[in-house]
Design a protein around this motif. Structure first.
Motif, PDB file in Angstrom:
ATOM      1  N   ARG A   1      50.539  34.643  44.726  1.00 52.45           N
ATOM      2  CA  ARG A   1      49.240  35.305  44.786  1.00 52.45           C
ATOM      3  C   ARG A   1      49.395  36.831  44.844  1.00 52.45           C
ATOM      4  O   ARG A   1      48.614  37.568  44.241  1.00 52.45           O
ATOM      5  CB  ARG A   1      48.456  34.824  46.004  1.00 52.45           C
ATOM      6  CG  ARG A   1      48.104  33.351  46.017  1.00 52.45           C
ATOM      7  CD  ARG A   1      46.952  33.029  45.060  1.00 52.45           C
ATOM      8  NE  ARG A   1      47.383  32.881  43.683  1.00 52.45           N
ATOM      9  CZ  ARG A   1      47.910  31.770  43.183  1.00 52.45           C
ATOM     10  NH1 ARG A   1      48.093  30.705  43.951  1.00 52.45           N
ATOM     11  NH2 ARG A   1      48.271  31.707  41.920  1.00 52.45           N
ATOM     12  N   ILE A   2      50.406  37.303  45.563  1.00 53.44           N
ATOM     13  CA  ILE A   2      50.658  38.750  45.656  1.00 53.44           C
ATOM     14  C   ILE A   2      51.029  39.307  44.288  1.00 53.44           C
ATOM     15  O   ILE A   2      50.538  40.371  43.872  1.00 53.44           O
ATOM     16  CB  ILE A   2      51.780  39.034  46.679  1.00 53.44           C
ATOM     17  CG1 ILE A   2      51.328  38.680  48.095  1.00 53.44           C
ATOM     18  CG2 ILE A   2      52.217  40.499  46.611  1.00 53.44           C
ATOM     19  CD1 ILE A   2      50.176  39.500  48.609  1.00 53.44           C
ATOM     20  N   ARG A   3      51.899  38.607  43.575  1.00 55.45           N
ATOM     21  CA  ARG A   3      52.300  39.053  42.242  1.00 55.45           C
ATOM     22  C   ARG A   3      51.097  39.125  41.305  1.00 55.45           C
ATOM     23  O   ARG A   3      50.934  40.096  40.547  1.00 55.45           O
ATOM     24  CB  ARG A   3      53.352  38.108  41.670  1.00 55.45           C
ATOM     25  CG  ARG A   3      54.730  38.252  42.288  1.00 55.45           C
ATOM     26  CD  ARG A   3      55.639  37.141  41.817  1.00 55.45           C
ATOM     27  NE  ARG A   3      57.016  37.315  42.251  1.00 55.45           N
ATOM     28  CZ  ARG A   3      57.918  36.343  42.249  1.00 55.45           C
ATOM     29  NH1 ARG A   3      57.576  35.124  41.841  1.00 55.45           N
ATOM     30  NH2 ARG A   3      59.154  36.580  42.654  1.00 55.45           N
ATOM     31  N   GLU A   4      50.252  38.094  41.343  1.00 56.74           N
ATOM     32  CA  GLU A   4      49.080  38.072  40.466  1.00 56.74           C
ATOM     33  C   GLU A   4      48.109  39.191  40.824  1.00 56.74           C
ATOM     34  O   GLU A   4      47.558  39.850  39.938  1.00 56.74           O
ATOM     35  CB  GLU A   4      48.383  36.717  40.575  1.00 56.74           C
ATOM     36  CG  GLU A   4      49.177  35.572  39.963  1.00 56.74           C
ATOM     37  CD  GLU A   4      48.466  34.235  40.122  1.00 56.74           C
ATOM     38  OE1 GLU A   4      47.441  34.193  40.848  1.00 56.74           O
ATOM     39  OE2 GLU A   4      48.929  33.238  39.526  1.00 56.74           O
ATOM     40  N   GLU A   5      47.896  39.418  42.108  1.00 59.05           N
ATOM     41  CA  GLU A   5      46.991  40.479  42.555  1.00 59.05           C
ATOM     42  C   GLU A   5      47.453  41.839  42.050  1.00 59.05           C
ATOM     43  O   GLU A   5      46.653  42.643  41.560  1.00 59.05           O
ATOM     44  CB  GLU A   5      46.918  40.475  44.079  1.00 59.05           C
ATOM     45  CG  GLU A   5      46.022  41.563  44.663  1.00 59.05           C
ATOM     46  CD  GLU A   5      46.087  41.613  46.177  1.00 59.05           C
ATOM     47  OE1 GLU A   5      45.031  41.497  46.815  1.00 59.05           O
ATOM     48  OE2 GLU A   5      47.217  41.753  46.716  1.00 59.05           O
ATOM     49  N   GLN A   6      48.758  42.089  42.145  1.00 59.66           N
ATOM     50  CA  GLN A   6      49.271  43.392  41.736  1.00 59.66           C
ATOM     51  C   GLN A   6      49.339  43.528  40.221  1.00 59.66           C
ATOM     52  O   GLN A   6      49.197  44.621  39.677  1.00 59.66           O
ATOM     53  CB  GLN A   6      50.633  43.628  42.384  1.00 59.66           C
ATOM     54  CG  GLN A   6      50.541  43.688  43.907  1.00 59.66           C
ATOM     55  CD  GLN A   6      51.786  44.175  44.585  1.00 59.66           C
ATOM     56  OE1 GLN A   6      52.724  44.646  43.942  1.00 59.66           O
ATOM     57  NE2 GLN A   6      51.816  44.077  45.913  1.00 59.66           N
ATOM     58  N   ALA A   7      49.537  42.402  39.521  1.00 62.89           N
ATOM     59  CA  ALA A   7      49.514  42.443  38.060  1.00 62.89           C
ATOM     60  C   ALA A   7      48.107  42.787  37.565  1.00 62.89           C
ATOM     61  O   ALA A   7      47.939  43.589  36.632  1.00 62.89           O
ATOM     62  CB  ALA A   7      49.960  41.101  37.482  1.00 62.89           C
ATOM     63  N   LYS A   8      47.087  42.215  38.193  1.00 60.56           N
ATOM     64  CA  LYS A   8      45.710  42.516  37.818  1.00 60.56           C
ATOM     65  C   LYS A   8      45.350  43.961  38.139  1.00 60.56           C
ATOM     66  O   LYS A   8      44.508  44.564  37.467  1.00 60.56           O
ATOM     67  CB  LYS A   8      44.749  41.568  38.541  1.00 60.56           C
ATOM     68  CG  LYS A   8      44.828  40.125  38.065  1.00 60.56           C
ATOM     69  CD  LYS A   8      43.895  39.231  38.866  1.00 60.56           C
ATOM     70  CE  LYS A   8      43.976  37.781  38.391  1.00 60.56           C
ATOM     71  NZ  LYS A   8      43.115  36.875  39.185  1.00 60.56           N
TER      72      LYS A   8
END
Length: 422
Positions: free
Chosen positions: A162-169
């Motif tokens: 979830r952290i990776r996805e949040e920062q990718a967005k």
């Protein structure tokens, strides 16, 4: 003395009797050796990070409304700890409406929150996993019995996702050192030469200036890690037989730990610009130090100096190099957030522009994976720029491009070779 070993695995040998020899065992010497190795382990950066993170987690758990310990915490408690650690992050997570989206500068004044970078979160999770493993919790979490290593729980892994996805967005890009190119290297070298020419310079200042100029020039042209370069011994530097440069062999560093015989070997050639020539810089450093009574022919090449001006046989640290580099760039008014890694980045980009392949860059700089060479040399972006320019020029013959596609590449519309379409 005779030993009977019929009750152990050695009994499978033809004879179960082994005639022991009288050995002279110096147990004190063995214990001293083990003590020395244990001390090095305890003083390693990895051990220090483990101790620091263990203490941080223990403090966090003990201050919860219901105090816990490492032995009683759950995967959910690990997630709470990671969220708490997030408060100390320096990576801006910009919203879609923020005008600064895509910027990695944490000093930007916007309302977007600061978080730990996804890579840092992953590193914390991996280190926590090893800490629990070292304490006997293994590398598995049983959700049914709520036993094992809580960091290995699926919900902790999902947290990282979830952290990776949040920062990718949020368009958070991996941080890269801002490259230092030859223009800034020349500015630093020119400034140091001016300082060396001062009439009121002390012997301590002279040594530091000589050391710094040799370091910066060598690191740029070698593309070496600052941490690895600090371990360089004078005995590891050899002259090429034709006098065209030097060759350096590294056997210890961040990725060189004696495993699988890995070494980093590279050549540092002379260059026409004597102001930034690394060979000239090293020779000047060694010769001038000798004139000052400092012998650099054995031991660490780059050393620290005491407040009283005594040069010690101890390697210079990354932090010292960082402060010296920042000092020069700040005095010159050209500091832009660079770190010692910026010399390595500048070397990689320069090699790429010079037409070197990824394999050539890897061999010279000492990378063992092509991903690092591609990443630091910006090869993908530079290739994309070249391709994009060719695409822009295709505007002049756009009709020809479409005609060629229709006649050669549109497979579905091409006629059959051997029978007519019915």
């Amino acid at each position: 003395m005779t030993y009977l070993l019929t009750d152990c695995h050695f009994a499978r040998f033809d004879s179960v009797y082994f005639q022991g020899s009288q050995l002279n065992i110096d147990t004190r010497k063995i214990e001293d050796r083990l003590s020395l190795l244990d001390k090095k382990t305890d003083q390693s950066n990895s051990a220090k990070r483990k101790r620091s993170l263990t203490a941080s987690l223990a403090d966090f758990l003990s201050n919860l409304p219901t105090p816990l310990t490492l032995c009683s915490c759950s995967p959910e408690d690990i997630r709470k700890f990671l969220v708490w650690k997030d408060e100390f992050g320096k990576t801006k997570i910009h919203t879609a409406s923020c005008p600064y989206i895509g910027s990695s500068d944490s000093r930007i004044n916007c309302a977007c929150p600061l978080r730990l970078a996804a890579g840092t979160v992953e590193g914390v999770i991996n280190l926590l996993c090893r800490i629990f493993e070292d304490h006997g919790f293994g590398r598995f979490w049983d959700s049914m019995t709520m036993q094992g290593n809580p960091v290995c729980s699926p919900i902790v892994k999902e947290y990282l996702t979830r952290i990776r996805e949040e920062q990718a967005k949020a368009n958070v890009l991996p941080k890269q050192a801002k490259p230092i190119f030859m223009s800034k290297l020349r500015s630093i070298a020119r400034y140091i030469d001016m300082q060396l020419a001062r009439s009121d310079i002390t012997s301590r200042e002279r040594y530091v200036l000589l050391r710094d100029q040799a370091w910066f020039k060598l690191q740029f042209f070698a593309g070496d890690r600052a941490g690895d370069l600090s371990f360089l011994l004078s005995q590891q530097v050899r002259s090429l037989s034709d006098g065209s440069g030097l060759t350096v062999t590294h056997t210890f560093g961040k990725t060189l730990r004696g495993n699988r015989g890995k070494v980093n070997e590279f050549v540092v050639p002379k260059c026409a610009d004597t102001l930034i020539c690394p060979v000239n810089g090293l020779n000047t450093y060694v010769a001038s130090s000798k004139a000052m009574g400092v012998n650099l022919t054995l031991g660490y090449m780059f050393r620290i100096v005491s407040d009283s001006g005594v040069v010690l046989d101890q390697q210079v640290s990354y932090s010292v190099v960082y402060e010296r580099m920042r000092h020069y760039l700040t005095v010159l008014g050209i500091y832009d957030g660079e770190t010692p890694h910026s010399f390595r980045a500048g070397c990689a980009v320069s090699l790429n522009v010079a037409g070197c392949s990824s394999a050539d860059i890897m061999d010279h700089v000492g990378w063992f994976g092509s991903e690092s060479a591609e990443y630091y040399s910006r090869r993908k972006l530079m290739r994309s720029s070249t391709v994009a320019k060719r695409l822009a020029r295709a505007v002049d013959f756009s009709n020809e491009v479409e005609d060629f596609y229709n006649s050669h590449a549109d497979y579905a519309s091409l006629p059959h070779a051997f029978f007519e379409h019915v």
